[in-house]
Enzyme design. Sequence first.
Site, PDB file in Angstrom:
ATOM      1  N   GLU A 130     -56.598  14.843 -45.923  1.00 48.20           N
ATOM      2  CA  GLU A 130     -55.990  13.681 -44.284  1.00 48.20           C
ATOM      3  C   GLU A 130     -55.098  13.648 -43.995  1.00 48.20           C
ATOM      4  OE1 GLU A 130     -58.071   9.661 -45.343  1.00 48.20           O
ATOM      5  OE2 GLU A 130     -59.901  10.439 -46.312  1.00 48.20           O
ATOM      6  N   HIS A 246     -58.526   4.306 -35.626  1.00 47.45           N
ATOM      7  CA  HIS A 246     -58.914   5.335 -36.032  1.00 47.45           C
ATOM      8  C   HIS A 246     -58.964   6.052 -34.926  1.00 47.45           C
ATOM      9  CE1 HIS A 246     -61.345   8.391 -38.829  1.00 47.45           C
ATOM     10  NE2 HIS A 246     -59.830   7.431 -40.005  1.00 47.45           N
ATOM     11  N   ARG A 292     -52.587  10.041 -37.627  1.00 42.59           N
ATOM     12  CA  ARG A 292     -53.992   9.130 -37.029  1.00 42.59           C
ATOM     13  C   ARG A 292     -53.344   7.951 -36.154  1.00 42.59           C
ATOM     14  NH1 ARG A 292     -56.931   5.145 -41.830  1.00 42.59           N
ATOM     15  NH2 ARG A 292     -57.289   7.965 -42.368  1.00 42.59           N
ATOM     16  N   HIS A 353     -58.989  -0.425 -36.415  1.00 42.12           N
ATOM     17  CA  HIS A 353     -59.865   0.990 -37.857  1.00 42.12           C
ATOM     18  C   HIS A 353     -58.296  -1.055 -38.795  1.00 42.12           C
ATOM     19  CE1 HIS A 353     -60.874   2.782 -41.449  1.00 42.12           C
ATOM     20  NE2 HIS A 353     -60.187   2.744 -41.102  1.00 42.12           N
ATOM     21  N   ARG A 388     -50.156   3.331 -41.425  1.00 39.26           N
ATOM     22  CA  ARG A 388     -50.420   3.642 -42.146  1.00 39.26           C
ATOM     23  C   ARG A 388     -50.721   5.302 -42.940  1.00 39.26           C
ATOM     24  NH1 ARG A 388     -55.753   3.172 -44.705  1.00 39.26           N
ATOM     25  NH2 ARG A 388     -56.781   2.673 -43.042  1.00 39.26           N
TER      26      ARG A 388
HETATM   27  C1  SIN Z   1     -61.082   7.720 -43.522  1.00 36.01           C
HETATM   28  O1  SIN Z   1     -61.953   7.884 -44.312  1.00 36.01           O
HETATM   29  O2  SIN Z   1     -60.887   8.240 -42.181  1.00 36.01           O
HETATM   30  C2  SIN Z   1     -60.631   5.872 -43.383  1.00 36.01           C
HETATM   31  C3  SIN Z   1     -59.473   6.288 -44.716  1.00 36.01           C
HETATM   32  C4  SIN Z   1     -58.587   5.340 -44.441  1.00 36.01           C
HETATM   33  O3  SIN Z   1     -59.078   4.170 -43.515  1.00 36.01           O
HETATM   34  O4  SIN Z   1     -57.794   4.974 -45.092  1.00 36.01           O
END
Ligand code: SIN
Length: 536
Positions: A130, A246, A292, A353, A388
């Site tokens: 991620e 998000h 993000r 988010h 975060r």
């Molecule tokens: C996601 O799956 O993109 C969200 C996971 C998160 O907010 O850490």
Amino acid sequence: MSLEDYRYLVDFDTKNIETHYHDVIIVGSGIAGVYTALETPDTYRILILTKETIEISNTVLAQGGIAVSLDKGDSPELHFKDTIYAGAGLCNEESVWTLVTEAAENIRKVCQYGVKFDMNGPEELAFGREAAHSKSRIIHVGDSTGKEVLDKLIEEVRKRKNIEIRERTFVIDFLTDDDEIKGVIAYSEDESKLKIFLSHAVVCATGGYGQLYGRTTNPEVATGDGASAAYRAGAELMDLEFIQFHPTVLYHPKNKSFLISEAVRGEGGILRNKNNERFMQNYHEMGELAPRDVVSRAIYNEMKKTNSECVFLDITFKDKDYLKKRFPNIYKTCLEYGIDISKDYIPVAPAEHYCMGGIKTDVYGRTNIKGLYACGEAACTGIHGANRLASNSLLEGLVFGHKIAIEIHVFLKDKKGKKPEYQVKYSTERVKKDIDKESMKAHIKSIMDTYVGIVRNKEGLEEASRQIKAYRDMLRNMRNTTIIDWELQNIALLAELVINSALQREESRGAHYRSDFSQPNDAVWKRNIIVSKKMR
Ligand code: SIN
């Protein structure tokens, strides 16, 4: 901040209210609350209070997974570095170190409760990637990790004789005496009456305040009740201005809140603007996997540039069967809206988010009020700083839930068998008001969407502040008798505090971007903004 705020949202006389006693009260039933209950020794009588049913929380919507540095070539040091980098200079290093070094032991416990993370082989966890992680370290259960983990934890809680669960019980306020927690006052929906639950130790695990915004991935319960009640009780709140948007939330006429996990970009998903141009490489060397806040701002820019309400996420180059297996929930949900993600681009736009800020705690979840703890999104341990790192939040609930359980055991040692004393008659002059509360709530959300979103400036924040203050003045002496009243009070209060914090931070850092102060300013502002107020 007005001086006339009332300490409690309701008037009460403890003499006339049904009262119950427990060793530990946990407010909230997401991963943080439920795991704290499981980790606390079973010699204590624990009560979990939740405003809906126990299954409804933000945790169940968490798709991506849990970050843990268990793969070959990975380490807590690298996880630490990535978290600090994403946090843009504002993380509390002690908290982050606790998070990354205590991750593995808590994941092991979760596995013992029966959670089966996806595997690549009999002994090999499948690690996803991620944004802003330098390694693939996200363990997951398909694309429904939060739900799968929480289901197993709840199963375990239901087996424990020392844990009682009361659903549809809305905690209105924390009861305190001389900066010491005494318990909570709550409203039982099933019995339509106020109740008092007394305890020496209360854990606030009520989640965040995503419902301050119109477009959010959060469920309706995320109205910041815990942070607001803590503030009224005199607890310190920190970093409220840092709201994470998000980058990729479905943008379809019938659904604008469904998350398209960052893991899709982790699997190579490409962002394209309305003109089918890939753009993330123009904004950050990590491209689609930049932190993000960077991706959300880039999308915001592209939408403005191309006069469009969304951009597109392209994962069509992956095999259909693979997508169905790796992202069953996303695949199925998109198909319900006529989007076959193996053939079609997914329309997405950023939405609120996660709240990095919350009730200020130390690494043991302690607040400045004796006996009041906070955990999960309700808390601000300082691990997220200004932004975060993906998949650190479920982990935060586990690691700090465990720390709180240890601390509570120490704290309660000399209190065993001693009931808290609390006798109060609290009365104010409040009046019934004929206010269209649903409209007010909707308008507050639209103020937050318009002026306190991805890009802010002084002029917009001052306008937001003026409008919210007018609402707060209207609400201040309103007689509150229903959940809508209490939620509205909480939303309005937090909106005011978030706006004030955003105005104070005259720089851009992480998720807080000010077009009138577009650069970080370490010299002046590299510190956390803390608010608290004592009301009597
Ligand atoms: C996601 O799956 O993109 C969200 C996971 C998160 O907010 O850490």
